[in-house]
Enzyme design. Structure first.
Site, PDB file in Angstrom:
ATOM      1  N   GLU A 103      44.251  35.650  84.909  1.00 57.80           N
ATOM      2  CA  GLU A 103      45.005  37.004  84.774  1.00 57.80           C
ATOM      3  C   GLU A 103      44.352  38.189  85.748  1.00 57.80           C
ATOM      4  O   GLU A 103      45.206  39.044  86.116  1.00 57.80           O
ATOM      5  CB  GLU A 103      44.688  37.764  83.284  1.00 57.80           C
ATOM      6  CG  GLU A 103      43.324  37.907  83.142  1.00 57.80           C
ATOM      7  CD  GLU A 103      42.609  36.802  82.234  1.00 57.80           C
ATOM      8  OE1 GLU A 103      43.003  35.605  82.511  1.00 57.80           O
ATOM      9  OE2 GLU A 103      41.653  37.038  81.656  1.00 57.80           O
ATOM     10  N   HIS A 130      39.570  33.087  84.580  1.00 55.63           N
ATOM     11  CA  HIS A 130      40.434  34.117  83.997  1.00 55.63           C
ATOM     12  C   HIS A 130      41.554  34.319  85.061  1.00 55.63           C
ATOM     13  O   HIS A 130      41.470  35.045  85.797  1.00 55.63           O
ATOM     14  CB  HIS A 130      39.971  35.251  83.708  1.00 55.63           C
ATOM     15  CG  HIS A 130      38.706  35.412  82.822  1.00 55.63           C
ATOM     16  ND1 HIS A 130      39.027  35.895  81.410  1.00 55.63           N
ATOM     17  CD2 HIS A 130      37.419  34.867  82.706  1.00 55.63           C
ATOM     18  CE1 HIS A 130      38.017  35.955  80.651  1.00 55.63           C
ATOM     19  NE2 HIS A 130      36.991  35.398  81.516  1.00 55.63           N
ATOM     20  N   CYS A 155      39.231  31.000  78.916  1.00 55.10           N
ATOM     21  CA  CYS A 155      37.838  31.139  78.867  1.00 55.10           C
ATOM     22  C   CYS A 155      37.208  30.476  77.592  1.00 55.10           C
ATOM     23  O   CYS A 155      37.157  29.300  77.358  1.00 55.10           O
ATOM     24  CB  CYS A 155      37.298  32.252  79.200  1.00 55.10           C
ATOM     25  SG  CYS A 155      35.710  32.424  80.037  1.00 55.10           S
TER      26      CYS A 155
HETATM   27  N1  GLN Z   1      31.684  33.281  75.707  1.00 56.94           N
HETATM   28  C1  GLN Z   1      31.992  32.376  76.540  1.00 56.94           C
HETATM   29  C2  GLN Z   1      30.750  32.073  77.747  1.00 56.94           C
HETATM   30  O1  GLN Z   1      29.967  32.923  77.862  1.00 56.94           O
HETATM   31  C3  GLN Z   1      33.184  32.526  77.183  1.00 56.94           C
HETATM   32  C4  GLN Z   1      33.540  33.771  77.686  1.00 56.94           C
HETATM   33  C5  GLN Z   1      34.651  34.435  77.897  1.00 56.94           C
HETATM   34  O2  GLN Z   1      35.685  34.113  77.233  1.00 56.94           O
HETATM   35  N2  GLN Z   1      34.887  35.479  78.999  1.00 56.94           N
HETATM   36  O3  GLN Z   1      30.804  30.908  78.314  1.00 56.94           O
END
Ligand code: GLN
Length: 537
Positions: free
Chosen positions: A514, A512, A385
């Site tokens: 995971e 994600h 992410c």
């Molecule tokens: N801050 C980033 C976004 O909002 C990534 C978010 C995250 O890592 N879950 O896109």
């Protein structure tokens, strides 16, 4: 015909005694007996969901398939039960009041005075029953968060007390999980705190049917006898959740103590020996690794490991299959940023690096330096992410020559917004407005991603982010060596996976993976990463 039985799990003495694990373990045991099971987490806080909560205080925000931002216990349930749960499985005080107040505003209460009893408690009971129906569950486990005696938990305890009355003794079961401390001076197991918390429960009108003592060691017969006597339960209904190497052992130790037989007897279930062979095998493989690998975990919430719980678990699932032990080296990105730790100190001894998810400015330059280090030194790298987004920033700056390239989340005035907000993303309100939940991803043929997913063309992974790779920069980034290897099926402008050629493993995932990893089915991306890491270690 479903049975519609309920097991309520409460906690005593203090929080973090592993109620979630005990609940998930009991769920697994019952599922392995052939019953259909679902699990609900009740969080007595006023937040509507966990999405707006700081992971520093509450641990990770777990994301469900349907885009719920929930308590991390839902992760335990999904991993142990191997199911996908809905956001409905996490009930909070905020949700209950919100819906009662909305009904009141609509005039649905027909002039009545709206009160905690019966309106709030009815709403709670309705939600619990609705979920049981939704899953056609024979048994619905309901874990009440917090500790007995908390003011905010009272309406929930009152609701489950009423459920016993309405559904009958043979259809409801109360399990109380409480800490039994050991005095270091004498080594004695002290049962008084459990006695008190059971008394507190009884004062509210709930007599537990079983007590699970959370203790470093198995309860001594004397301690067990005392808990039974003062807790007013038969001795066969007192179990110990003692310290084990991995939480995945908890179902096995509870089963060994006969919790399956006791629950079956109390709820009038036909007893079937739980089929736990595969689970047992998984635990054995987890406990007998053939090799250690060191993974650098670069993030900014590294002081509270629960912030990254699902990632840690995903690594374990894959580790069991590969028979390796991932030794996690936690690296605070701000320490690299501020020069408190050198890159060499932080990363020269690791076999692989994960750039962890996150939000905001702090530690960002440290993460970008770590990404560069991994790229240049050909250390396997997985960016999740925010970690993926910063990998794109690093490539933009150092391979594509786009000076001061950045994400607009951190630098709104960057000359090269390679990560930015796209149309449709809103910032006016924080709760529930990110891109959330499972969405279909088109995996590009001929890429590493395509291999990782074993040739699957469309895969579903869960999202939780607001910013995106800026489509305007894709050409220039691809010329610099980046490869887009997955895009959103619904909107091919949205980049899902990126990778680099000429590197053993440099992979970024916008979603994600995971959250979908299971003990017996590791998430493909984590598995591929760990496999590369362990071959090279
Ligand atoms: N801050 C980033 C976004 O909002 C990534 C978010 C995250 O890592 N879950 O896109």
């Amino acid at each position: 015909m479903v049975l519609e039985k309920y097991i309520f799990v409460t906690g005593g003495v203090l929080s973090s005694v592993g109620k979630g694990t005990v609940t998930a373990s009991i769920g697994l045991i019952l599922k392995s007996m052939g019953y259909s099971v679902t699990a609900i987490k009740i969080d007595p806080y006023i937040n509507v969901d966990a999405g707006t909560m700081n992971p520093f205080m509450h641990g990770e925000v777990y994301v469900t398939e349907d885009g719920g931002e929930t308590d991390l216990d839902l992760g335990h349930y999904e991993r142990f039960l191997d199911v996908n749960l809905s956001k409905k499985n996490n009930i909070t005080t905020g949700q209950i009041y919100l819906s009662v107040i909305e009904k009141e505003r609509k005039g649905e209460y027909l002039g009545q005075t709206v009160q905690v009893i019966p309106h709030i408690t009815n709403e709670i009971k309705e939600r619990i029953k609705e979920i049981s129906r939704l899953y056609h569950a024979d048994i619905t486990l309901v874990e009440v968060g917090g500790t007995v005696g908390d003011i905010e938990g009272l309406p929930f305890l009152e609701a489950i007390r009423q459920m016993r009355l309405e559904h009958g003794l043979e259809n409801t079961l109360f399990i109380h999980v409480a800490l039994v401390p050991i005095l270091s001076a004498t080594g004695e197991q002290k049962t008084k705190p459990v006695q008190h918390s059971v008394q507190e429960l009884r004062r509210i009108g709930i007599q537990p049917d079983a007590i699970v003592a959370r203790c470093q060691r198995m309860l001594e017969p004397e301690a067990r006898r005392k808990i039974a006597l003062y807790g007013n339960v038969p001795e066969e209904a007192v179990f110990t959740s003692y310290d084990v190497e991995t939480i995945y052992e908890v179902p096995l130790i509870l089963k060994e103590q006969g919790i399956d037989k006791y629950i079956a007897k109390r709820l009038g279930l036909k007893y079937v020996e739980p089929k736990l062979d595969e689970w047992r095998e998984f635990v054995e493989m987890l406990k007998e690794p053939k090799k250690h690998v060191k993974i650098g975990m670069v993030g900014k919430y590294t002081k509270l490991k629960d912030s990254y719980l699902s990632i840690i678990e995903a690594l374990k699932h894959s580790a069991a299959k590969l028979r390796v032990k991932p030794v996690l080296k936690w690296i605070e990105a701000t320490d690299i940023e501020q020069g408190k730790t050198s890159l060499e100190e932080a990363l020269s001894d690791v076999n692989g690096i994960i750039i962890l998810p996150g939000f905001g400015k702090r530690g960002v330059e440290g993460k970008i330096k770590a990404i560069r280090y991994a790229r240049e030194n050909k250390i396997p790298l997985l960016g999740i992410c925010f970690g993926m987004q910063l990998s794109v920033v690093e490539i933009a700056r150092n391979l594509a020559g786009l000076e001061r390239a950045h994400t607009t989340e951190v630098d709104p005035h960057t000359p090269h917004p390679v990560i930015t907000l796209l149309k449709g993303q809103r910032l006016d309100r924080l709760g529930g407005t990110m891109r959330l939940g499972a969405q279909p991803i088109k995996v590009i043929e001929g890429t590493m991603a395509f291999k990782i997913y074993d040739g699957e063309k469309i895969v579903y992974e869960r999202h939780r982010h607001r910013y995106e790779v800026n489509p305007k920069y894709i050409d220039i980034l691809e010329k610099a060596g980046l490869r887009v290897s997955g895009v959103s099926l619904d909107n091919p402008e949205l980049v899902e996976f990126i990778e680099l050629r000429n590197h053993p493993f440099f992979f970024g995932s916008q979603p994600h993976p995971e959250f979908k990893s299971r003990p017996l089915r590791p998430a493909p991306i984590y598995h591929a990463f760990l496999k590369t890491v362990s071959y090279r270690a």
